[in-house]
Each structure stands twice: as C-alpha cells, then as structure tokens.
Design an enzyme around this catalytic site. Structure first.
Site, short mmCIF file in Angstrom:
data_model
loop_
_atom_site.label_atom_id
_atom_site.label_comp_id
_atom_site.label_asym_id
_atom_site.label_seq_id
_atom_site.Cartn_x
_atom_site.Cartn_y
_atom_site.Cartn_z
N HIS A 63 0.82 -1.17 -0.16
CA HIS A 63 0.10 0.02 -0.14
C HIS A 63 0.76 1.29 0.20
CE1 HIS A 63 0.50 -1.33 4.37
NE2 HIS A 63 1.15 -0.12 4.35
C1 T46 Z 1 3.13 0.45 6.66
C2 T46 Z 1 4.00 -0.89 7.10
C3 T46 Z 1 5.53 -0.66 6.97
C4 T46 Z 1 -3.73 -0.53 13.70
O1 T46 Z 1 -5.06 -0.65 14.34
N1 T46 Z 1 -3.13 0.38 14.03
C5 T46 Z 1 -1.80 0.86 13.55
O2 T46 Z 1 -1.01 1.91 13.88
C6 T46 Z 1 -1.35 -0.18 12.38
C7 T46 Z 1 -0.10 -0.01 11.67
C8 T46 Z 1 -2.04 -1.11 11.90
N2 T46 Z 1 -3.45 -1.19 12.53
C9 T46 Z 1 -4.23 -2.47 12.12
C10 T46 Z 1 -4.82 -2.30 10.78
C11 T46 Z 1 -4.85 -3.78 10.33
O3 T46 Z 1 -6.20 -4.34 10.62
O4 T46 Z 1 -3.44 -3.43 12.05
C12 T46 Z 1 -3.86 -4.65 11.21
C13 T46 Z 1 -2.58 -4.75 10.23
O5 T46 Z 1 -2.16 -3.81 9.56
P1 T46 Z 1 -1.47 -3.73 8.13
O6 T46 Z 1 -2.11 -4.90 7.34
O7 T46 Z 1 -1.65 -2.44 7.48
O8 T46 Z 1 0.08 -4.08 8.31
P2 T46 Z 1 1.43 -3.99 7.36
O9 T46 Z 1 2.37 -4.59 8.32
O10 T46 Z 1 1.11 -4.79 6.08
O11 T46 Z 1 1.51 -2.41 7.07
C14 T46 Z 1 2.05 -1.67 8.27
C15 T46 Z 1 1.36 -0.32 8.35
O12 T46 Z 1 -0.05 -0.62 8.31
C16 T46 Z 1 1.87 0.66 7.21
O13 T46 Z 1 1.45 1.93 7.05
O14 T46 Z 1 3.60 1.27 6.09
O15 T46 Z 1 3.67 -1.52 8.13
#
Ligand code: T46
Length: 145
Positions: free
Chosen positions: A60
């Site tokens: 993303h």
């Molecule tokens: C990025 C990369 C490096 C939250 O509730 N709060 C938070 O601060 C974050 C980061 C995530 N979440 C929840 C949202 C989703 O339901 O945690 C779940 C997993 O998040 P996501 O699929 O976005 O995780 P990554 O590792 O794919 O991405 C994250 C960050 O979201 C993103 O900003 O740059 O790490």
C-alpha cells in the site's frame, strides 16, 4: 544532524537515516528524537514481530503519512515504488532507518527468523490514509484521475 538535511516533504522520496549510537563496555545505545533525527514530530510507534519468514506485509501507499522503518533485530526487505521507479532496501542495522515519504508504495518480505521491525509515524493510524490499489496509486502519482 542539522534540521535542514531532514526537511523532505517533497513527494516521492525515500532515503536512509543514520541514528546516533553511544557505545561503551555495557553495549550500544541508539536514540531518536522527532524533528531532529527524523523529519517530523513522532505521533505513533508500532512494531512488527513474530513475522513468518514467508510473510508479505505492506502492499500500500499513504496519502499523507510519513514514516521511518527500522530493523531493530534481524533483517527484512523493503520494496519501494514511487510510481515511476522501483528500488529495494535490506534493513538489518538498528542504527539505520528508511525514511518513506507520502505517496510511496511499499512491500515488505524476506523477514529473518525473529526479526523485529519498528516504525515511527508522523500521524495516528487512519485507514482513510491508505491507498491499497496499486493501479489507483500509479494513476494518482502520474496525475491521472
Ligand atoms: C506500513 C507498513 C510498514 C492498527 O490498528 N494500528 C496501526 O497503527 C497499524 C499500523 C495497523 N493497525 C491495524 C490495521 C490492520 O487491521 O493492524 C492491522 C494490520 O495492519 P496492516 O495490514 O496495514 O500491516 P502492514 O504490516 O501490512 O503495514 C504496516 C502499516 O499499516 C503501514 O502503514 O507502512 O506496516
């Protein structure tokens, strides 16, 4: 490090940031201050751990969010796409972070066993800030609506 080197609000920008380290016989200590070592006030810190070695994260871009990503332990790969060019970075040194400006597509993989990824972010979590469709991201960067 002078603040002028850190003012990087232009779109489409990533770069490595070196943090200070204080070493003595008790070990190493690294610190980070918002607005000094990273070019924004830190509003959120999160970390990824227990990541399976075959997991892929990210996939993303963000409309407004700026972040700096560190490998506190172990290593992983960050694949970066600014809408025009792709690059990749291997993070493995806890003193070195990758600054990722707004409107940069990122994907993460090849996590080593026990890797810990820490992220410093310029804003609180906001799902509305995410662009999760790569075609939409490319069109936005290239000014195509
Ligand atoms: C990025 C990369 C490096 C939250 O509730 N709060 C938070 O601060 C974050 C980061 C995530 N979440 C929840 C949202 C989703 O339901 O945690 C779940 C997993 O998040 P996501 O699929 O976005 O995780 P990554 O590792 O794919 O991405 C994250 C960050 O979201 C993103 O900003 O740059 O790490």
């Amino acid at each position: 490090m002078p603040m002028s080197e850190l003012e990087t609000n232009d779109q489409g920008h990533v770069r490595l940031i070196d943090l200070p380290v204080v070493s003595d016989p008790r070990g190493d200590l690294t610190f980070v201050e918002g607005g000094r070592h990273v070019p924004f006030a830190i509003q959120r810190v999160y970390y990824l751990y227990n990541v399976p070695v075959d997991a892929e994260r990210g996939g993303h871009a963000h409309l407004e969010l700026e972040q700096v990503v560190f490998a506190l332990s172990g290593s992983f790969r960050l694949k970066i796409d600014d809408g025009h060019q792709q690059s990749e970075y291997w993070l493995r040194d806890p003193r070195k972070g990758l600054y990722i400006n707004r409107m940069i597509w990122r994907e993460m993989d090849s996590f080593s066993q026990g890797a810990v990824c820490m992220v410093l972010a310029s804003k609180p979590y906001d799902e509305a800030d995410y662009i999760r469709d790569h075609g939409k991201f490319t069109n936005l960067v290239r000014g195509i609506s």
